[in-house]
Design an enzyme around this catalytic site. Structure first.
Site, PDB file in Angstrom:
ATOM      1  N   LYS A   1     -30.278   0.684 -17.988  1.00 39.82           N
ATOM      2  CA  LYS A   1     -29.500  -0.084 -18.966  1.00 39.82           C
ATOM      3  C   LYS A   1     -30.422  -1.020 -19.752  1.00 39.82           C
ATOM      4  CE  LYS A   1     -25.396   0.528 -16.245  1.00 39.82           C
ATOM      5  NZ  LYS A   1     -24.486   0.081 -15.193  1.00 39.82           N
ATOM      6  N   ASP A  33     -18.136  -3.265 -19.812  1.00 42.76           N
ATOM      7  CA  ASP A  33     -17.815  -2.090 -18.989  1.00 42.76           C
ATOM      8  C   ASP A  33     -16.382  -1.599 -19.257  1.00 42.76           C
ATOM      9  OD1 ASP A  33     -19.745  -0.888 -17.423  1.00 42.76           O
ATOM     10  OD2 ASP A  33     -19.669  -2.422 -15.860  1.00 42.76           O
ATOM     11  N   GLN A  44     -23.254  -5.157 -12.089  1.00 42.81           N
ATOM     12  CA  GLN A  44     -23.502  -3.816 -11.540  1.00 42.81           C
ATOM     13  C   GLN A  44     -22.721  -3.613 -10.237  1.00 42.81           C
ATOM     14  OE1 GLN A  44     -25.339  -1.268 -13.013  1.00 42.81           O
ATOM     15  NE2 GLN A  44     -24.470  -0.076 -11.337  1.00 42.81           N
TER      16      GLN A  44
END
Ligand code: NAP
Length: 282
Positions: free
Chosen positions: A52, A119, A96
Protein backbone atom coordinates in the site's frame (compact mmCIF):
# COMPACT_ATOMS: atom_id res chain seq x y z
CA UNK A 1 -9.17 -20.18 -25.06
CA UNK A 2 -10.75 -17.85 -22.52
CA UNK A 3 -9.91 -14.16 -22.34
CA UNK A 4 -7.47 -13.67 -19.46
CA UNK A 5 -8.64 -10.72 -17.41
CA UNK A 6 -5.36 -8.93 -16.78
CA UNK A 7 -5.59 -7.39 -13.33
CA UNK A 8 -1.93 -6.36 -13.39
CA UNK A 9 -2.30 -4.27 -16.54
CA UNK A 10 -5.68 -2.83 -15.61
CA UNK A 11 -4.46 -1.84 -12.15
CA UNK A 12 -1.38 -0.15 -13.67
CA UNK A 13 -3.64 1.74 -16.12
CA UNK A 14 -5.82 2.95 -13.25
CA UNK A 15 -2.81 3.93 -11.13
CA UNK A 16 -1.45 5.96 -14.04
CA UNK A 17 -4.82 7.74 -14.37
CA UNK A 18 -4.80 8.45 -10.62
CA UNK A 19 -1.24 9.77 -10.85
CA UNK A 20 -2.44 12.42 -13.31
CA UNK A 21 -5.29 13.39 -10.96
CA UNK A 22 -2.94 13.61 -7.96
CA UNK A 23 -0.62 15.88 -9.98
CA UNK A 24 -3.60 18.14 -10.81
CA UNK A 25 -4.47 18.39 -7.10
CA UNK A 26 -0.85 19.25 -6.34
CA UNK A 27 -0.99 22.09 -8.90
CA UNK A 28 -3.93 23.46 -6.90
CA UNK A 29 -1.86 23.19 -3.71
CA UNK A 30 -3.78 20.13 -2.45
CA UNK A 31 -1.66 17.34 -1.01
CA UNK A 32 -3.19 13.93 -0.26
CA UNK A 33 -2.03 12.03 2.82
CA UNK A 34 -3.01 8.58 4.02
CA UNK A 35 -2.30 7.20 7.50
CA UNK A 36 -1.57 3.47 7.57
CA UNK A 37 -1.88 1.86 10.99
CA UNK A 38 -0.54 -1.62 11.72
CA UNK A 39 -0.67 -3.33 15.11
CA UNK A 40 1.51 -6.35 15.84
CA UNK A 41 3.91 -8.42 13.80
CA UNK A 42 1.72 -10.43 11.38
CA UNK A 43 4.08 -11.07 8.40
CA UNK A 44 1.25 -11.04 5.81
CA UNK A 45 0.03 -7.68 7.14
CA UNK A 46 3.56 -6.31 6.88
CA UNK A 47 3.60 -7.24 3.15
CA UNK A 48 0.14 -5.71 2.54
CA UNK A 49 1.14 -2.48 4.31
CA UNK A 50 4.35 -2.26 2.29
CA UNK A 51 2.41 -2.76 -0.97
CA UNK A 52 0.00 0.00 0.00
CA UNK A 53 2.86 2.37 0.81
CA UNK A 54 4.53 1.55 -2.52
CA UNK A 55 1.30 2.27 -4.41
CA UNK A 56 0.97 5.61 -2.57
CA UNK A 57 4.51 6.50 -3.56
CA UNK A 58 3.85 5.54 -7.21
CA UNK A 59 0.85 7.81 -7.63
CA UNK A 60 2.16 10.66 -5.45
CA UNK A 61 0.11 10.26 -2.26
CA UNK A 62 1.97 10.81 1.02
CA UNK A 63 1.68 7.94 3.47
CA UNK A 64 2.38 8.10 7.18
CA UNK A 65 3.01 4.75 8.86
CA UNK A 66 2.08 3.95 12.46
CA UNK A 67 3.54 0.59 13.47
CA UNK A 68 2.30 -0.24 16.95
CA UNK A 69 3.46 -3.16 19.12
CA UNK A 70 1.25 -6.24 19.60
CA UNK A 71 0.55 -5.31 23.24
CA UNK A 72 -1.02 -1.92 22.31
CA UNK A 73 -4.36 -1.61 24.14
CA UNK A 74 -7.67 -0.94 22.38
CA UNK A 75 -7.82 2.43 24.21
CA UNK A 76 -4.40 3.44 22.88
CA UNK A 77 -5.42 2.57 19.33
CA UNK A 78 -8.70 4.47 19.73
CA UNK A 79 -6.71 7.50 20.96
CA UNK A 80 -4.52 7.37 17.84
CA UNK A 81 -7.58 7.08 15.57
CA UNK A 82 -9.18 10.05 17.35
CA UNK A 83 -6.00 12.08 16.78
CA UNK A 84 -5.91 11.13 13.07
CA UNK A 85 -9.64 11.89 12.69
CA UNK A 86 -9.00 15.43 13.96
CA UNK A 87 -5.81 15.99 11.96
CA UNK A 88 -6.64 18.09 8.86
CA UNK A 89 -3.49 16.90 7.09
CA UNK A 90 -4.75 13.28 7.05
CA UNK A 91 -7.25 12.50 4.29
CA UNK A 92 -7.54 8.73 4.65
CA UNK A 93 -7.07 6.31 7.56
CA UNK A 94 -6.37 2.65 6.99
CA UNK A 95 -6.18 0.21 9.88
CA UNK A 96 -4.65 -3.02 8.62
CA UNK A 97 -6.66 -6.14 9.54
CA UNK A 98 -6.54 -8.55 11.25
CA UNK A 99 -5.99 -6.79 14.57
CA UNK A 100 -4.60 -8.66 17.61
CA UNK A 101 -7.19 -10.87 19.34
CA UNK A 102 -7.59 -8.54 22.36
CA UNK A 103 -9.07 -5.83 20.14
CA UNK A 104 -12.63 -5.59 18.86
CA UNK A 105 -12.35 -4.86 15.12
CA UNK A 106 -15.91 -3.50 14.91
CA UNK A 107 -15.22 -0.92 17.65
CA UNK A 108 -11.99 0.14 15.95
CA UNK A 109 -13.45 0.42 12.43
CA UNK A 110 -16.51 2.30 13.71
CA UNK A 111 -14.18 4.85 15.37
CA UNK A 112 -12.67 5.95 12.05
CA UNK A 113 -14.23 9.18 10.72
CA UNK A 114 -16.48 7.88 7.93
CA UNK A 115 -15.12 10.64 5.64
CA UNK A 116 -11.61 9.20 6.06
CA UNK A 117 -12.67 5.53 5.81
CA UNK A 118 -10.73 4.63 2.65
CA UNK A 119 -11.39 0.89 3.15
CA UNK A 120 -15.15 1.55 2.92
CA UNK A 121 -15.88 -0.66 5.96
CA UNK A 122 -17.55 1.95 8.22
CA UNK A 123 -21.28 1.19 8.71
CA UNK A 124 -22.20 4.70 7.47
CA UNK A 125 -20.41 4.01 4.19
CA UNK A 126 -21.80 0.48 3.90
CA UNK A 127 -25.28 2.00 4.34
CA UNK A 128 -24.62 4.68 1.74
CA UNK A 129 -23.42 2.04 -0.72
CA UNK A 130 -26.62 0.04 -0.11
CA UNK A 131 -28.83 2.99 -1.01
CA UNK A 132 -26.62 3.99 -3.95
CA UNK A 133 -25.22 7.26 -2.51
CA UNK A 134 -21.75 8.34 -3.48
CA UNK A 135 -19.22 7.10 -0.92
CA UNK A 136 -16.09 4.98 -0.45
CA UNK A 137 -16.66 1.55 -1.99
CA UNK A 138 -14.97 -1.54 -0.52
CA UNK A 139 -11.80 -2.02 -2.52
CA UNK A 140 -11.94 -5.66 -3.67
CA UNK A 141 -15.55 -5.60 -4.99
CA UNK A 142 -15.06 -2.16 -6.57
CA UNK A 143 -11.90 -3.49 -8.24
CA UNK A 144 -13.83 -6.44 -9.69
CA UNK A 145 -16.42 -4.13 -11.26
CA UNK A 146 -13.55 -2.18 -12.85
CA UNK A 147 -11.98 -5.41 -14.15
CA UNK A 148 -15.27 -6.45 -15.77
CA UNK A 149 -15.96 -3.03 -17.31
CA UNK A 150 -12.44 -2.54 -18.62
CA UNK A 151 -12.54 -6.02 -20.21
CA UNK A 152 -15.80 -4.98 -21.92
CA UNK A 153 -17.85 -7.70 -20.24
CA UNK A 154 -21.51 -6.78 -20.60
CA UNK A 155 -23.22 -6.62 -17.21
CA UNK A 156 -26.74 -5.29 -17.72
CA UNK A 157 -29.40 -7.99 -17.43
CA UNK A 158 -26.85 -10.75 -16.86
CA UNK A 159 -27.21 -13.53 -14.29
CA UNK A 160 -24.52 -13.00 -11.65
CA UNK A 161 -23.89 -15.61 -8.97
CA UNK A 162 -21.66 -14.60 -6.05
CA UNK A 163 -20.37 -17.48 -3.90
CA UNK A 164 -19.53 -16.09 -0.44
CA UNK A 165 -21.31 -13.53 1.75
CA UNK A 166 -18.53 -11.93 3.81
CA UNK A 167 -18.83 -8.26 4.77
CA UNK A 168 -15.66 -7.36 2.87
CA UNK A 169 -16.24 -9.27 -0.38
CA UNK A 170 -19.43 -11.29 -0.99
CA UNK A 171 -22.10 -8.92 0.35
CA UNK A 172 -20.77 -5.64 -1.10
CA UNK A 173 -19.93 -7.45 -4.35
CA UNK A 174 -23.57 -8.47 -4.71
CA UNK A 175 -24.75 -4.90 -4.12
CA UNK A 176 -22.36 -3.48 -6.72
CA UNK A 177 -23.45 -6.06 -9.33
CA UNK A 178 -27.08 -5.20 -8.59
CA UNK A 179 -26.21 -1.54 -9.19
CA UNK A 180 -24.82 -2.63 -12.58
CA UNK A 181 -28.27 -4.11 -13.34
CA UNK A 182 -27.28 -7.76 -13.04
CA UNK A 183 -29.74 -10.29 -11.62
CA UNK A 184 -27.83 -11.36 -8.54
CA UNK A 185 -27.88 -14.61 -6.53
CA UNK A 186 -25.79 -14.84 -3.33
CA UNK A 187 -24.61 -18.30 -2.25
CA UNK A 188 -23.02 -19.43 1.02
CA UNK A 189 -22.20 -22.56 3.02
CA UNK A 190 -25.90 -23.48 3.48
CA UNK A 191 -26.89 -23.05 -0.16
CA UNK A 192 -28.54 -26.18 -1.55
CA UNK A 193 -27.44 -27.51 -4.96
CA UNK A 194 -24.58 -25.04 -5.17
CA UNK A 195 -23.29 -26.41 -8.47
CA UNK A 196 -26.69 -26.10 -10.09
CA UNK A 197 -27.10 -22.50 -8.87
CA UNK A 198 -23.56 -21.61 -9.97
CA UNK A 199 -24.24 -23.00 -13.45
CA UNK A 200 -26.95 -20.33 -13.92
CA UNK A 201 -24.29 -17.67 -13.89
CA UNK A 202 -23.23 -15.58 -16.86
CA UNK A 203 -20.83 -14.01 -14.37
CA UNK A 204 -19.62 -16.24 -11.53
CA UNK A 205 -17.76 -14.52 -8.69
CA UNK A 206 -16.09 -16.86 -6.20
CA UNK A 207 -14.99 -15.68 -2.73
CA UNK A 208 -15.14 -18.65 -0.39
CA UNK A 209 -11.55 -19.09 0.81
CA UNK A 210 -11.16 -22.75 -0.29
CA UNK A 211 -8.37 -23.63 -2.75
CA UNK A 212 -9.56 -24.86 -6.19
CA UNK A 213 -13.08 -25.47 -4.84
CA UNK A 214 -14.89 -24.43 -8.02
CA UNK A 215 -14.38 -27.07 -10.69
CA UNK A 216 -15.63 -27.29 -14.29
CA UNK A 217 -19.02 -28.69 -13.22
CA UNK A 218 -19.87 -25.38 -11.43
CA UNK A 219 -19.51 -23.39 -14.65
CA UNK A 220 -21.81 -22.79 -17.63
CA UNK A 221 -20.10 -22.79 -21.03
CA UNK A 222 -19.15 -19.23 -21.92
CA UNK A 223 -19.42 -17.81 -18.39
CA UNK A 224 -17.11 -15.11 -17.06
CA UNK A 225 -15.37 -16.34 -13.90
CA UNK A 226 -13.87 -14.06 -11.26
CA UNK A 227 -11.67 -15.72 -8.65
CA UNK A 228 -11.20 -13.71 -5.46
CA UNK A 229 -9.48 -16.44 -3.44
CA UNK A 230 -5.76 -16.51 -2.82
CA UNK A 231 -3.89 -19.44 -1.29
CA UNK A 232 -0.26 -20.55 -1.08
CA UNK A 233 0.06 -24.20 -2.15
CA UNK A 234 2.59 -26.68 -0.75
CA UNK A 235 4.80 -26.18 -3.82
CA UNK A 236 5.00 -22.48 -2.94
CA UNK A 237 2.82 -21.34 -5.89
CA UNK A 238 -0.37 -19.33 -5.49
CA UNK A 239 -3.83 -20.58 -6.45
CA UNK A 240 -7.38 -19.29 -6.13
CA UNK A 241 -10.78 -20.64 -5.10
CA UNK A 242 -11.27 -21.76 -8.73
CA UNK A 243 -9.54 -24.74 -10.34
CA UNK A 244 -8.12 -22.64 -13.19
CA UNK A 245 -6.91 -25.56 -15.38
CA UNK A 246 -10.37 -27.18 -15.36
CA UNK A 247 -12.47 -24.03 -15.65
CA UNK A 248 -10.51 -21.92 -18.15
CA UNK A 249 -11.42 -24.03 -21.24
CA UNK A 250 -15.16 -23.57 -20.50
CA UNK A 251 -15.06 -19.88 -19.67
CA UNK A 252 -15.51 -16.85 -21.93
CA UNK A 253 -13.20 -14.85 -19.65
CA UNK A 254 -11.44 -15.61 -16.37
CA UNK A 255 -9.14 -13.96 -13.84
CA UNK A 256 -5.83 -15.71 -13.12
CA UNK A 257 -4.34 -16.08 -9.62
CA UNK A 258 -2.00 -14.31 -9.17
CA UNK A 259 -2.48 -11.30 -11.46
CA UNK A 260 -6.28 -11.05 -11.48
CA UNK A 261 -8.28 -9.58 -8.61
CA UNK A 262 -5.31 -9.20 -6.21
CA UNK A 263 -3.61 -6.14 -7.75
CA UNK A 264 -6.95 -4.30 -8.00
CA UNK A 265 -7.56 -4.15 -4.25
CA UNK A 266 -4.62 -1.83 -3.51
CA UNK A 267 -5.36 0.21 -6.63
CA UNK A 268 -8.95 0.86 -5.57
CA UNK A 269 -7.64 1.89 -2.14
CA UNK A 270 -5.66 4.58 -3.96
CA UNK A 271 -8.82 5.61 -5.84
CA UNK A 272 -10.58 5.94 -2.47
CA UNK A 273 -7.77 8.18 -1.19
CA UNK A 274 -8.50 10.56 -4.03
CA UNK A 275 -12.21 10.29 -3.38
CA UNK A 276 -11.55 11.27 0.26
CA UNK A 277 -10.45 14.72 -0.90
CA UNK A 278 -13.69 15.17 -2.86
CA UNK A 279 -15.86 13.88 -0.01
CA UNK A 280 -14.09 16.03 2.61
CA UNK A 281 -14.41 19.20 0.54
CA UNK A 282 -18.19 18.98 0.24
P1 NAP B 1 -14.70 -15.43 4.47
O1 NAP B 1 -14.99 -14.26 5.35
O2 NAP B 1 -14.09 -16.64 5.06
O3 NAP B 1 -16.08 -15.84 3.77
C1 NAP B 1 -16.18 -17.00 3.01
C2 NAP B 1 -17.60 -17.15 2.50
O4 NAP B 1 -17.65 -18.34 1.72
C3 NAP B 1 -18.64 -17.27 3.59
O5 NAP B 1 -19.77 -16.48 3.29
C4 NAP B 1 -18.99 -18.76 3.59
O6 NAP B 1 -20.36 -19.04 3.88
C5 NAP B 1 -18.75 -19.13 2.13
N1 NAP B 1 -18.41 -20.53 1.99
C6 NAP B 1 -17.45 -21.23 2.67
N2 NAP B 1 -17.46 -22.51 2.29
C7 NAP B 1 -18.44 -22.65 1.38
C8 NAP B 1 -18.96 -23.74 0.65
N3 NAP B 1 -18.46 -24.97 0.78
N4 NAP B 1 -19.97 -23.52 -0.20
C9 NAP B 1 -20.49 -22.29 -0.34
N5 NAP B 1 -20.05 -21.21 0.34
C10 NAP B 1 -19.05 -21.40 1.19
O7 NAP B 1 -13.78 -15.03 3.26
P2 NAP B 1 -13.54 -13.61 2.49
O8 NAP B 1 -12.89 -12.66 3.42
O9 NAP B 1 -14.75 -13.19 1.78
O10 NAP B 1 -12.43 -14.08 1.43
C11 NAP B 1 -12.65 -15.10 0.49
C12 NAP B 1 -11.35 -15.42 -0.24
O11 NAP B 1 -10.92 -14.26 -0.93
C13 NAP B 1 -10.17 -15.80 0.65
O12 NAP B 1 -9.37 -16.75 -0.05
C14 NAP B 1 -9.41 -14.51 0.82
O13 NAP B 1 -8.03 -14.73 1.07
C15 NAP B 1 -9.62 -13.90 -0.53
N6 NAP B 1 -9.53 -12.42 -0.56
C16 NAP B 1 -8.76 -11.89 -1.54
C17 NAP B 1 -8.70 -10.51 -1.68
C18 NAP B 1 -7.88 -9.93 -2.78
O14 NAP B 1 -7.52 -8.77 -2.73
N7 NAP B 1 -7.58 -10.71 -3.81
C19 NAP B 1 -9.39 -9.67 -0.80
C20 NAP B 1 -10.18 -10.25 0.18
C21 NAP B 1 -10.26 -11.64 0.29
P3 NAP B 1 -21.02 -18.77 5.33
O15 NAP B 1 -21.25 -17.31 5.40
O16 NAP B 1 -22.27 -19.55 5.28
O17 NAP B 1 -20.03 -19.28 6.34
Amino acid sequence: MAILIDGKKISTDIKDELKVEVAKYKEQGIKITMAVVKVGEDPASAVYVRNKQKACEYIGIDSVAYELPEETSEEELLELIDKLNKDDVINGILVQLPLPKHMNEDIILDAIDSKKDVDGFHPNNVGKMMVGKETFLPCTPAGIVELLKRTNIELEGKECVVIGRSNIVGKPMSMLMLKENCTVTICHSRTKDLKEVARRADILIVAIGKPKFVTADFVKDGATVIDVGIHRMENGKLCGDVDFEQVEPKAYAITPVPGGVGPMTVTMLMANCLRSVELQNR
